[in-house]
Motif scaffolding. Sequence first.
Motif, mmCIF file in Angstrom:
data_model
loop_
_atom_site.group_PDB
_atom_site.id
_atom_site.type_symbol
_atom_site.label_atom_id
_atom_site.label_comp_id
_atom_site.label_asym_id
_atom_site.label_seq_id
_atom_site.Cartn_x
_atom_site.Cartn_y
_atom_site.Cartn_z
ATOM 1 N N GLY A 179 0.803 -1.210 0.000
ATOM 2 C CA GLY A 179 0.000 0.000 0.000
ATOM 3 C C GLY A 179 0.835 1.258 0.000
ATOM 4 N N GLY A 180 2.138 1.139 0.263
ATOM 5 C CA GLY A 180 3.024 2.293 0.276
ATOM 6 C C GLY A 180 3.908 2.407 -0.950
ATOM 7 N N LEU A 181 3.568 1.682 -2.015
ATOM 8 C CA LEU A 181 4.432 1.680 -3.190
ATOM 9 C C LEU A 181 4.449 3.000 -3.943
ATOM 10 C CD1 LEU A 181 3.912 -1.924 -4.622
ATOM 11 C CD2 LEU A 181 5.851 -1.009 -3.342
ATOM 12 N N GLY A 182 3.567 3.928 -3.580
ATOM 13 C CA GLY A 182 3.585 5.242 -4.220
ATOM 14 C C GLY A 182 4.758 6.108 -3.801
ATOM 15 N N TRP A 183 5.595 5.626 -2.881
ATOM 16 C CA TRP A 183 6.697 6.438 -2.360
ATOM 17 C C TRP A 183 7.629 6.933 -3.463
ATOM 18 C CZ3 TRP A 183 11.814 5.223 -3.134
ATOM 19 C CH2 TRP A 183 12.097 3.925 -3.567
ATOM 20 N N SER A 184 7.849 6.129 -4.490
ATOM 21 C CA SER A 184 8.829 6.488 -5.510
ATOM 22 C C SER A 184 8.384 7.669 -6.361
ATOM 23 C CB SER A 184 9.110 5.282 -6.413
ATOM 24 O OG SER A 184 7.930 4.852 -7.074
ATOM 25 N N ARG A 185 7.096 8.004 -6.310
ATOM 26 C CA ARG A 185 6.577 9.113 -7.108
ATOM 27 C C ARG A 185 6.616 10.449 -6.370
ATOM 28 N NH1 ARG A 185 2.702 5.046 -8.132
ATOM 29 N NH2 ARG A 185 1.182 6.066 -6.765
ATOM 30 N N ARG A 186 6.923 10.420 -5.081
ATOM 31 C CA ARG A 186 6.946 11.694 -4.339
ATOM 32 C C ARG A 186 7.971 11.665 -3.210
ATOM 33 N NH1 ARG A 186 1.015 11.869 -1.361
ATOM 34 N NH2 ARG A 186 0.956 9.757 -0.523
ATOM 35 N N ILE A 187 9.172 11.290 -3.568
ATOM 36 C CA ILE A 187 10.247 11.213 -2.580
ATOM 37 C C ILE A 187 10.491 12.552 -1.875
ATOM 38 C CG2 ILE A 187 12.724 10.805 -2.252
ATOM 39 C CD1 ILE A 187 12.546 8.630 -4.355
ATOM 40 N N PRO A 188 10.481 13.707 -2.575
ATOM 41 C CA PRO A 188 10.712 14.966 -1.845
ATOM 42 C C PRO A 188 9.715 15.189 -0.707
ATOM 43 C CG PRO A 188 10.941 15.320 -4.198
ATOM 44 C CD PRO A 188 10.387 13.936 -4.032
ATOM 45 N N THR A 189 8.434 14.846 -0.950
ATOM 46 C CA THR A 189 7.424 15.005 0.103
ATOM 47 C C THR A 189 7.690 14.050 1.251
ATOM 48 O OG1 THR A 189 5.763 15.686 -1.511
ATOM 49 C CG2 THR A 189 4.958 14.899 0.617
ATOM 50 N N ASN A 190 7.984 12.805 0.924
ATOM 51 C CA ASN A 190 8.283 11.827 1.971
ATOM 52 C C ASN A 190 9.512 12.226 2.778
ATOM 53 O OD1 ASN A 190 7.231 9.527 -0.445
ATOM 54 N ND2 ASN A 190 6.178 9.754 1.503
ATOM 55 N N MET A 191 10.537 12.709 2.094
ATOM 56 C CA MET A 191 11.753 13.109 2.792
ATOM 57 C C MET A 191 11.491 14.296 3.713
ATOM 58 S SD MET A 191 14.364 11.196 2.405
ATOM 59 C CE MET A 191 15.599 12.361 3.000
ATOM 60 N N GLU A 192 10.664 15.219 3.279
ATOM 61 C CA GLU A 192 10.315 16.361 4.130
ATOM 62 C C GLU A 192 9.655 15.869 5.410
ATOM 63 O OE1 GLU A 192 6.840 19.620 3.884
ATOM 64 O OE2 GLU A 192 8.309 19.782 2.252
ATOM 65 N N PHE A 193 8.781 14.862 5.281
ATOM 66 C CA PHE A 193 8.071 14.364 6.457
ATOM 67 C C PHE A 193 8.960 13.501 7.353
ATOM 68 C CE2 PHE A 193 5.260 11.081 8.405
ATOM 69 C CZ PHE A 193 4.692 11.912 9.358
ATOM 70 N N VAL A 194 9.701 12.554 6.772
ATOM 71 C CA VAL A 194 10.471 11.633 7.617
ATOM 72 C C VAL A 194 11.614 12.330 8.342
ATOM 73 C CG1 VAL A 194 9.884 9.658 6.160
ATOM 74 C CG2 VAL A 194 12.086 10.816 5.832
ATOM 75 N N THR A 195 12.006 13.517 7.879
ATOM 76 C CA THR A 195 13.084 14.245 8.560
ATOM 77 C C THR A 195 12.551 15.288 9.538
ATOM 78 O OG1 THR A 195 13.254 15.739 6.644
ATOM 79 C CG2 THR A 195 14.772 13.866 6.724
#
Length: 275
Positions: free
Chosen positions: A123-139
Amino acid sequence: MSDLLGYKGKRVIVSGCFSGMGEATAKLLLELGAEVHGLDYKDSALPLASFHNVDLRDPASIDAAVAGIGGKVDALFNCAGLPQSFPAMDVMKVNFIGLRHLTQQVLPLMGPGGAIASIASTGGLGWSRRIPTNMEFVTTKGFDEAIAWCDANPDTVKEGYSFSKENVIVWTQYMGAHLIKQGIRINCTLPSPTQTPMMAAFEATSGKDVIAAAAEPMGRYSTPEEQAAGLVLINSDLASIVNGVVFPVDGGFMGGVATGQVDLSVMMRRSAPAQ
């Protein structure tokens, strides 16, 4: 039993040990001779070295449990999770924000040779399409800052499940490059649909047709024991150089997708997550 995996006498923590994959993981680790410390919102009946009631939505609860375990910790298994049928912020807190906080509290108890394994999801396979957003959140720094980010970005968080699992994946890869310098490894698994107590909620919210599509090409749900085996393997001594990996434990789903042998049309039409 042979100690090829290297768990005999090791001190390990398993979150979500009450049922499902977490319970199966704790049972397997006990069979392998590990000293298992369990965390869950519900009481566990397993013969654990210690058990602590923990609410991953509450950082104070996490802090108290880790302090109660103390000592050296050799491995952490992040198995607790919520399906998308729960409120979005509860899902975010349990599936990622609390998972991250627990890991950060355990890390000072780890040394070289330590290992962390978390359960992500297809269900989380969309990560590769929005890495900048994910990186902003995980950091984001800490529990409260992560919640504030979610409150400010409700359209990104949506139902919570997909975004939470995306961030388990991205954070695992990000932290792998940092923790290996301390001799600590971190990986996560991508389970195929698994027959756990949460499956009814997944079928109700995503639809049985979507879940069935995610179970191809194997054509059946996996068992909690099969998923536990993957987690125990990547945290074992045998996997001493396996780090920052998103490990499919899915009966060939990812391979089938990559080679056009799994039809994703049903999943794409519904656009709903599956674990």
